[in-house]
Every structure is written in structure tokens, then in C-alpha cells.
Scaffold this active site. Structure first.
Site, mmCIF file in Angstrom:
data_model
loop_
_atom_site.group_PDB
_atom_site.id
_atom_site.type_symbol
_atom_site.label_atom_id
_atom_site.label_comp_id
_atom_site.label_asym_id
_atom_site.label_seq_id
_atom_site.Cartn_x
_atom_site.Cartn_y
_atom_site.Cartn_z
ATOM 1 C CB VAL A 77 2.315 -2.052 -5.729
ATOM 2 C CG1 VAL A 77 1.339 -1.161 -6.472
ATOM 3 C CG2 VAL A 77 3.251 -2.738 -6.717
ATOM 4 C CE LYS A 102 3.204 -9.894 -10.717
ATOM 5 N NZ LYS A 102 2.402 -9.091 -11.640
ATOM 6 N NE ARG A 151 8.308 -9.539 -4.283
ATOM 7 C CZ ARG A 151 7.269 -8.694 -4.267
ATOM 8 N NH1 ARG A 151 6.024 -9.152 -4.198
ATOM 9 N NH2 ARG A 151 7.488 -7.399 -4.345
ATOM 10 C CB CYS A 194 7.093 -6.769 -12.273
ATOM 11 S SG CYS A 194 6.326 -6.040 -10.835
HETATM 12 C C1 UDX Z 1 2.174 -7.285 -6.059
HETATM 13 C C2 UDX Z 1 2.775 -7.656 -7.405
HETATM 14 O O1 UDX Z 1 4.182 -7.655 -7.269
HETATM 15 C C3 UDX Z 1 2.377 -6.623 -8.419
HETATM 16 O O2 UDX Z 1 2.802 -7.037 -9.706
HETATM 17 C C4 UDX Z 1 0.895 -6.499 -8.438
HETATM 18 O O3 UDX Z 1 0.565 -5.528 -9.407
HETATM 19 C C5 UDX Z 1 0.441 -6.068 -7.056
HETATM 20 O O4 UDX Z 1 0.791 -7.074 -6.119
HETATM 21 P P1 UDX Z 1 3.576 -6.020 -4.373
HETATM 22 O O5 UDX Z 1 3.200 -4.781 -3.677
HETATM 23 O O6 UDX Z 1 4.982 -6.231 -4.804
HETATM 24 O O7 UDX Z 1 2.694 -6.074 -5.653
HETATM 25 O O8 UDX Z 1 3.100 -7.282 -3.491
HETATM 26 P P2 UDX Z 1 3.450 -7.480 -1.972
HETATM 27 O O9 UDX Z 1 4.645 -6.703 -1.605
HETATM 28 O O10 UDX Z 1 3.390 -8.953 -1.749
HETATM 29 O O11 UDX Z 1 2.195 -6.784 -1.232
HETATM 30 C C6 UDX Z 1 0.908 -7.288 -1.311
HETATM 31 C C7 UDX Z 1 0.225 -6.989 0.029
HETATM 32 O O12 UDX Z 1 -1.142 -7.331 -0.052
HETATM 33 C C8 UDX Z 1 0.835 -7.801 1.165
HETATM 34 O O13 UDX Z 1 1.227 -6.926 2.196
HETATM 35 C C9 UDX Z 1 -0.302 -8.712 1.610
HETATM 36 O O14 UDX Z 1 -0.302 -8.930 3.012
HETATM 37 C C10 UDX Z 1 -1.524 -7.907 1.190
HETATM 38 N N1 UDX Z 1 -2.729 -8.677 0.948
HETATM 39 C C11 UDX Z 1 -2.679 -9.792 0.159
HETATM 40 C C12 UDX Z 1 -3.917 -8.230 1.525
HETATM 41 O O15 UDX Z 1 -3.941 -7.242 2.235
HETATM 42 N N2 UDX Z 1 -5.068 -8.932 1.274
HETATM 43 C C13 UDX Z 1 -5.058 -10.049 0.484
HETATM 44 O O16 UDX Z 1 -6.102 -10.658 0.309
HETATM 45 C C14 UDX Z 1 -3.831 -10.488 -0.090
HETATM 46 C C1 UDX Z 2 9.731 -3.285 -13.591
HETATM 47 C C2 UDX Z 2 9.322 -2.175 -14.561
HETATM 48 O O1 UDX Z 2 10.481 -1.405 -14.883
HETATM 49 C C3 UDX Z 2 8.284 -1.274 -13.896
HETATM 50 O O2 UDX Z 2 7.859 -0.294 -14.815
HETATM 51 C C4 UDX Z 2 7.098 -2.140 -13.468
HETATM 52 O O3 UDX Z 2 6.142 -1.348 -12.783
HETATM 53 C C5 UDX Z 2 7.552 -3.247 -12.541
HETATM 54 O O4 UDX Z 2 8.570 -4.029 -13.158
HETATM 55 P P1 UDX Z 2 11.260 -3.565 -11.502
HETATM 56 O O5 UDX Z 2 11.092 -5.014 -11.809
HETATM 57 O O6 UDX Z 2 10.976 -3.080 -10.125
HETATM 58 O O7 UDX Z 2 10.319 -2.675 -12.492
HETATM 59 O O8 UDX Z 2 12.781 -3.139 -11.812
HETATM 60 P P2 UDX Z 2 13.569 -2.878 -13.183
HETATM 61 O O9 UDX Z 2 14.477 -1.740 -12.932
HETATM 62 O O10 UDX Z 2 12.651 -2.817 -14.327
HETATM 63 O O11 UDX Z 2 14.499 -4.207 -13.328
HETATM 64 C C6 UDX Z 2 13.870 -5.420 -13.558
HETATM 65 C C7 UDX Z 2 14.965 -6.468 -13.774
HETATM 66 O O12 UDX Z 2 15.623 -6.237 -15.021
HETATM 67 C C8 UDX Z 2 16.062 -6.473 -12.706
HETATM 68 O O13 UDX Z 2 16.409 -7.814 -12.418
HETATM 69 C C9 UDX Z 2 17.230 -5.771 -13.391
HETATM 70 O O14 UDX Z 2 18.486 -6.266 -12.909
HETATM 71 C C10 UDX Z 2 17.027 -6.196 -14.840
HETATM 72 N N1 UDX Z 2 17.536 -5.256 -15.835
HETATM 73 C C11 UDX Z 2 17.009 -4.004 -15.912
HETATM 74 C C12 UDX Z 2 18.514 -5.696 -16.727
HETATM 75 O O15 UDX Z 2 18.994 -6.833 -16.634
HETATM 76 N N2 UDX Z 2 18.964 -4.839 -17.688
HETATM 77 C C13 UDX Z 2 18.470 -3.566 -17.803
HETATM 78 O O16 UDX Z 2 18.928 -2.832 -18.675
HETATM 79 C C14 UDX Z 2 17.479 -3.131 -16.879
#
Ligand code: UDX
Ligand code: UDX
Length: 446
Positions: free
Chosen positions: A11, A266, A330, A263
Site C-alpha cells: 500500500v 482480515k 498472503r 485484505c
Molecule cells: C497492510 C495491509 O495489507 C493493509 O490492509 C493495511 O491497510 C496497510 O497495511 P500492506 O502494504 O499490504 O498493507 O502491508 P505490507 O506489505 O506488510 O507493508 C507494511 C510495511 O510497513 C512493511 O514494509 C513493514 O516493514 C512496515 N512497517 C511495519 C513499518 O515501517 N513500521 C512498523 O511499525 C510496522
Molecule cells: C481488494 C479490494 O478489491 C480493494 O479495493 C482493497 O483495497 C483491497 O482488497 P485485492 O485483495 O488486492 O483488493 O484483490 P481483488 O482483485 O479484490 O481480489 C481479492 C480476492 O478475490 C482474490 O483472491 C481474487 O481471486 C478473488 N476474487 C475476486 C474472486 O474470487 N472473484 C471475483 O470475482 C473477484
């Protein structure tokens, strides 16, 4: 504007890069030293289409910086976005320890002489988290600091994050002060997207409500797929027929093995827990989870029924990532399925276009044969399972595959393949919510 992003993951990194792309000056902070060092060398910590070239061009333009020094980022930025993880606890409640820790670090980095600052919750957080972040800032800041906390949830989908960020359907900003709202609108002005201006609580709820609705939509069509299987109907055609109603829309009606990712699982759990805590239980979402879990087990039941016994069977699994166009594993259903097959003693080979490294890490200790391509994966297979909707799988050469497999049987968990191609090459074709199809001539079977 001068922006800081705390948490440079899927993100934070993508968001910061897109902010830089539209002209802002961005400092991305992370406490993972090796991740920051890699980024400084132009090495990508994640796979996301279009991201690498954007990072490199914005770093060379001097608009994008990476550091582990949170203090420096806070001192130099008008707006500080928090994008650290908010993982679920066992009971489904949201673990806010990273948010709290980072809020403390930000508070300690703030100085009254910095002037007005905005702290933004970009991470998915339960409603009322904004107020708690404000408390932490007040409690741990050195002296009286002028800060507003804002909610600005993210809707990017992995695999299309850059596109989703550069062209969002809408930007949601939750703020309880006009000054904060006006400043946040300036951040998003270059994106030319509709801005939904709401209070803090509504913005926080919009995120959980949106993700839970999308998960519900997927579980709905998956539940309908089970009815279609019994009725001899085709769930893809049912989805097409209902999806042409604009009120329903065709999006997110793909029946399959169920949703995964960092996402939906959770956020559905989190919303259930939040609603329970507030005394307005969302039992509907408990059923969404039940249906989702059942998709994979029911699919495996069908594979087991076809092969009679799974122990010692050679099973090729195409796809390890939780969805196409990402290396993220994940909560991947493919990973869960591979573990279940190994637990039953099957000999599993697996291939994924991008998630080989992340997949091997997630499957450490499981006797999986990781293959460099989908053909070596299919060698001597008694069944091929499509677990992730990578377009590459639909383009495979099924004539060539027919000569490689031991039994010509395909179970398509994502209704991805073109049945004609598969049947023409002599395979049996089983999918989700549709009749099983068999090749015309008996020669198709061993
Ligand atoms: C995650 C969740 O997936 C999302 O739903 C939530 O809204 C935001 O956090 P994502 O970017 O997918 O988003 O997580 P991740 O890819 O694990 O990145 C989080 C980063 O934060 C990691 O790089 C980690 O090292 C960093 N981090 C974590 C910090 O810099 N400080 C902290 O205290 C904890
Ligand atoms: C989702 C939301 O779409 C996004 O808006 C939010 O910010 C984060 O979570 P993401 O999880 O990255 O995004 O991917 P997405 O394309 O939504 O797929 C999520 C899961 O649903 C995947 O495992 C995908 O295979 C599954 N999926 C999606 C289905 O099984 N059927 C569908 O029609 C669409």
C-alpha cells in the site's frame, strides 16, 4: 506538497510512488532496513505491474526518497500518511499495535515549531481509530503541537494498484476540520477524481463496508455456483445474465475457489468483530466467511472423488499467488489447497509466473516440487488444478500438455480456461458451478 508515507509495503510504496508521479515530494519510511536499502539501489521488494519504472523515474526526478529515519520524514513533511499493517488477531479483532507504535514515533518526532501537520490513516482501521491516534499524539508529543488526524482509506487492488491509484473511482477523505479537508483535497487535486468528503467515523466505516460488500458479492456467486452444479446450470452464464443489470454490475461475480489476499479475509473478520463490539452484529458476514471456506474444501472433495485416493497421486497446481498479476501469497487459497493436498500425501508440483519465491517461503516444510514453467509442472500429472487466474494458463498449449500428463484431467478452480481448447486436446474439463465436460472421443482418456 511535501508528503511522508510510514510503511513502505504494497500500500505505502505504491501510494507514495503515485503521489510523486503527480508532482508531490514524497519520503517513504520503513523500519525494515533491508527493504529501504534495496529500494535505494532500485531493487523492487514486491512485484506490481508498472511500479518499477515509476519508482525509478521519480527517484531520478528527485521527488521520491526512501529512509528508515522517521524523524527526518516528519520534520520535512506537511502530511504524514500511516500505511503500516493492521493484521487480524486470532479472534478477528484488528491488531492496531503497529498503528499505535508509529503514532507514538510520529508524536515524538513532532515539534511545536513545525507548525500545522496532518496525520493520515491510510491503513484499514476500525471506526474510532482516528480519535485514538489523536490521543496518542497529544499524550506523547513534546509540547503543544498543531495536528489534525484524517482518515483516507485506500481501495487499490493488488495487480492493478498503479492503475487504481492513478484513476480512482473516488477518493474518500474523513476529516473533522475544514482546514484538514482543504489541505487533503489539494493532495488529490492532480488525480482529477471525485472526492467524497465525510466525517472521520464514516470514512473509516466506508473501507470496511466496501471490502466486506465485495467479499459478500464473491461469496454470493460462489453459493449460487453450488446451486448451478446441482441444477446442471452454468454459473458463468447466470453471472452474465444478472451482471448486465447496472444495479448488480458484472464485476466481482467470478465464481471460483473463493477470495484470499491480505485484505478481504482480515477486513471481513475485522468488520464482524467491530459490529459485535458495537452491539450491531453482522451475522450476514459470518455466512460470507463460511461460504468462502467451503469453496476450497468442496473443490478438493471433487478432485478426491475423481481420483478416488489422493495419496501418492501426482497433482500439478498452476498458481500460488492469491490472485493474478501479483507475487503476494498472503491468505492465498492456492497455498491453503497445496498444504491440504500435501497433508493428504499427494505429490504436488507447483508453478506461478511471479510468486515462486514468496510461494516457496509460504510453503516451507511442505514437500512441494516447484517448477520453472507450467509444462514441467504438468509432467506425469494425474490431474492439473488451476488455482490462480493468471492469463498465461489460459494460453497454454494443451496439445503439448496432453503428451506430458499421465491422465488428461483438468480441474479449473477459477473457470479461467477455454473449455474448447482443453477438450480438443483430449482433456476432461471440470470447473466451478458448471457441468463437467469430456472429450468427444474415448482416445482422450488414458
Ligand atoms: C497492510 C495491509 O495489507 C493493509 O490492509 C493495511 O491497510 C496497510 O497495511 P500492506 O502494504 O499490504 O498493507 O502491508 P505490507 O506489505 O506488510 O507493508 C507494511 C510495511 O510497513 C512493511 O514494509 C513493514 O516493514 C512496515 N512497517 C511495519 C513499518 O515501517 N513500521 C512498523 O511499525 C510496522
Ligand atoms: C481488494 C479490494 O478489491 C480493494 O479495493 C482493497 O483495497 C483491497 O482488497 P485485492 O485483495 O488486492 O483488493 O484483490 P481483488 O482483485 O479484490 O481480489 C481479492 C480476492 O478475490 C482474490 O483472491 C481474487 O481471486 C478473488 N476474487 C475476486 C474472486 O474470487 N472473484 C471475483 O470475482 C473477484
Amino acid at each position: 506538497m511535501k508528503l511522508a508515507i510510514i510503511g513502505t509495503g504494497y500500500v505505502g510504496l505504491t501510494t507514495g510512488t503515485c503521489f510523486a508521479e503527480v508532482g508531490h515530494h514524497v519520503i517513504c519510511v520503513d523500519n525494515n532496513v533491508s527493504k529501504v536499502e534495496a529500494l535505494k539501489k532500485g531493487k523492487m521488494p514486491i512485484y506490481e505491474p508498472e511500479l518499477e519504472e515509476l519508482i525509478l523515474s521519480n527517484v531520478s526526478a528527485g521527488r521520491l526518497h526512501f529512509t528508515t529515519d522517521l524523524n527526518e520524514a516528519v520534520a520535512k513533511s506537511d502530511i504524514i500518511f500511516i500505511a503500516v499493517p493492521t493484521p487480524p488477531h486470532e479472534d478477528g479483532s484488528v491488531d492496531l499495535s503497529y498503528i499505535e507504535a508509529v503514532s507514538q514515533e510520529i508524536a515524538q518526532a513532532l515539534k511545536p515549531e513545525f507548525g500545522y501537520r496532518i496525520i493520515v490513516d491510510k491503513s484499514t482501521v476500525p471506526v474510532s481509530t482516528g480519535g485514538k491516534v489523536s490521543q496518542v499524539i497529544e499524550r506523547y508529543a513534546q509540547g503543544a503541537v498543531d495536528v489534525d488526524v484524517v482518515s483516507n482509506p485506500e481501495f487499490l487492488r493488488e495487480g492493478s494498484a498503479v492503475k487504481d491509484l492513478m484513476h480512482p473511482d473516488r477518493v474518500v477523505i474523513g476529516a473533522d476540520s475544514q482546514r484538514a479537508m482543504d489541505m487533503m483535497k489539494r493532495v488529490y487535486q492532480p488525480f482529477d477524481a471525485p472526492i467524497v468528503e465525510v466525517d472521520l467515523a464514516s470514512a473509516e466505516l466506508i473501507k470496511h463496508a466496501a471490502n466486506s460488500f465485495l467479499a459478500l458479492k464473491i461469496s454470493y456467486i460462489n453459493a449460487v455456483s453450488a446451486v448451478c452444479e446441482k441444477a446442471g446450470a452454468d454459473v458463468n452464464l447466470v453471472a452474465k445474465g444478472i451482471g448486465m443489470d447496472k444495479r448488480i454490475s458484472a464485476h466481482f461475480l467470478n465464481a471460483g475457489l473463493g477470495y484470499g489476499g491480505s485484505c478481504f479475509p482480515k477486513d471481513v473478520k475485522g468488520f464482524i468483530h467491530i459490529a459485535d463490539q458495537l452491539g450491531a452484529p453482522l451475522n450476514l458476514l459470518k455466512e460470507v466467511e463460511t461460504i468462502n471456506a467451503h469453496q476450497m474444501t468442496h473443490f478438493l472433495d471433487r478432485v478426491r472423488e475423481k481420483l478416488w485416493v489422493l495419496r501418492n497421486k501426482k497433482i500439478a497446481v498452476w498458481g500460488i499467488a492469491f490472485k493474478q498479476n501479483t507475487d503476494d501469497v498472503r491468505e492465498s487459497v492456492a497455498v491453503k489447497m497445496i498444504k491440504a493436498l500435501c497433508d493428504e500425501g499427494a505429490e504436488v508440483s507447483a508453478y506461478d509466473p511471479k510468486a515462486m519465491e514468496t510461494g516457496a517461503a509460504a510453503l516451507e516444510g511442505y514437500p512441494v516440487r516447484f517448477c520453472p514453467d507450467l509444462y514441467s509442472c504438468a509432467q506425469d500429472a494425474e490431474v492439473i488444478i488451476v488455482a490462480t487466474e493468471w492469463k498465461e494458463f489460459a494460453m497454454a498449449d494443451f496439445q503439448r500438455l496432453r503428451k506430458l500428463v499421465r491422465l488428461p484431467i483438468i480441474f479449473d478452480g477459477r473457470n479461467l480456461l477455454n473449455p474448447d481448447n482443453v477438450l480438443y486436446a483430449g482433456f476432461e474439463y471440470h470447473s466451478v458451478g458448471r457441468r463437467s465436460l469430456y472429450p468427444e472421443t474415448a482416445e482422450g482418456l488414458a
